[in-house]
Structures are given as C-alpha cells and as structure tokens.
Write an enzyme that holds these catalytic residues in place. Sequence first.
Site, PDB file in Angstrom:
ATOM      1  N   SER A 168      -4.385   5.757   1.508  1.00 49.50           N
ATOM      2  CA  SER A 168      -5.122   5.619   2.792  1.00 49.50           C
ATOM      3  C   SER A 168      -5.330   6.649   3.512  1.00 49.50           C
ATOM      4  O   SER A 168      -4.759   7.786   3.388  1.00 49.50           O
ATOM      5  CB  SER A 168      -4.312   4.599   3.602  1.00 49.50           C
ATOM      6  N   LYS A 220       2.022   5.809   3.141  1.00 46.84           N
ATOM      7  CA  LYS A 220       0.870   6.102   2.245  1.00 46.84           C
ATOM      8  C   LYS A 220       0.978   7.650   1.987  1.00 46.84           C
ATOM      9  O   LYS A 220       0.385   7.878   0.817  1.00 46.84           O
ATOM     10  CB  LYS A 220      -0.515   5.822   3.198  1.00 46.84           C
ATOM     11  N   TYR A 263       3.173   3.220   8.764  1.00 50.12           N
ATOM     12  CA  TYR A 263       2.234   3.211   7.764  1.00 50.12           C
ATOM     13  C   TYR A 263       1.793   4.280   7.110  1.00 50.12           C
ATOM     14  O   TYR A 263       1.610   4.687   5.870  1.00 50.12           O
ATOM     15  CB  TYR A 263       0.948   2.311   8.271  1.00 50.12           C
TER      16      TYR A 263
END
Length: 258
Positions: A150, A167, A163
């Site tokens: 991401s 990533k 998050y």
Amino acid sequence: MYQPFNLEGRGVVVTGGNGGIGYGMARALLASGASVAIWGSNPDKTERAKASLAQECGDASRVHAFVCDVGDEAQVERSFADSVAALGRVDSCFANAGVSSKGTLLTEMTLEEFRRVQRVNVEGVFLTFRAAARHMAQHGRGGSLVATASTAAVEGAARNSHYGASKGAVTAYVRALAVELARHKIRVNSILPGWIVTDMTERSVQNPKFAEAVLPRIPARRWGEIDDFGGIAVFLASDASSYATGEQFLIDGGYTKF
C-alpha cells in the site's frame, strides 16, 4: 511474434481474489490465458467470484477457488497443496489478501488490534510466500511472487499506524526475498495501491468530506479501479518481467508524487 504477455499454460494463485484488487488481477490473468486459483476467507463470496470469473473467461476449467484464512498456517498449507493439484503447477503467486485499519489512535490502540492487522497483512504474506517458494524451488522452473502492499508503506497516515507498519514490513520482506530467492529463479516484487474503490475503502471514498480533501491530491483526478491492476498483474506473471525483482510498483494515479 513477440508474445511475452501470453500466460497460456501458467498456473497462478491470487489470495483475496474473491473481490477488490485481487478480483481485478484474477480477471486479467484469466483473460491472458492463465489458469487461476483464488483464495478467500468468505465461502459464499469466494464461490460467487469463482462463478463470475468462469463466466467472464468462458472456460470454467481454468478457474478454481479455495476457502482460506491466510493467517492460519494449516489452512495456507492445505490451500496451496489443493491449488497445485488443481493447477498442475504454480508459476506465480499473488499474496493480495489483507485487512484494513479501524482508524485507531496509537494511544488508544490495543495489542489485540495491532496483532489483528499483522496476522493477516504480514504473517499471511509470510505463510503464502513460504508455501509458494518451496513449491517453485522444488519444480525448478522459478516463478513470480507478488505482494500487495500500500502507499501506506511509504507515506504517513494518522490513525493508520499499524496498517502502515504492516505494509512497510511487506515491502522490506519482498526486498530481502528478492535477493534470497534469485538463485531459484524466483522474482519477488510488491504492488503499492493508492486510493482504490473496493469494499474496504467504500466508506471513505463515498464520504464527501474525505473526497474533497483527497481527490485534489491525486494528479489523475479520480479514484483507482480494480481493473487498474490487471496490467501490472499480467506483467509480473509474464516473461516480460523476467529481469524485474525486488521492486515496488506504485499504482496510485500519482498520489505519492504530489
């Protein structure tokens, strides 16, 4: 005739292929001639995706589906073995399955919430790639491993730290594996999507306040679509990418450049 994107006879696994970006990848891979096994954790959604993909490509024999929680070691091992049995051989594996953040401040985040994201987004990639690498090294023809990361791996987002950490870990993991697995003719790359319209992002992109703040920062002036990932999937599964490894492919409409 130059046909590097012809994937006829290739077997491909796409985790999280029952929806979103993974579905867009599977659709393009099938259109290029590959046989594809999609994995998903939701049985009904996975079966519906299989039926839809089979109808689109016109050849149900090239579409396979398996229910798998990629954070569960036993399920990954079983699903990969079943995929090999169905496909004959796995030439490319897209570790695309992931979970999103709940928008939690660091000071209010529980260890349980942090681990929930790492379990799928990091451990799931590890388990999937380990199974695929063992298989590819054994059959001796090499292959392609691709992780969906991401833009959160390279830019900071408040309330999204766990998050982003997951990533960022994936992109570092990919670089290390690219070096380690090159001797087995296995390429390893990551794809970094920007703001893409999927079930995971639906609430955000449909929020007028959010759209007003983010869309002007995207030079392409639109949200990404799942089919924007078909080309990069076919490229990375094909001989056209035979000398590309350890790279991060940003598919974000220019978001991280502006």
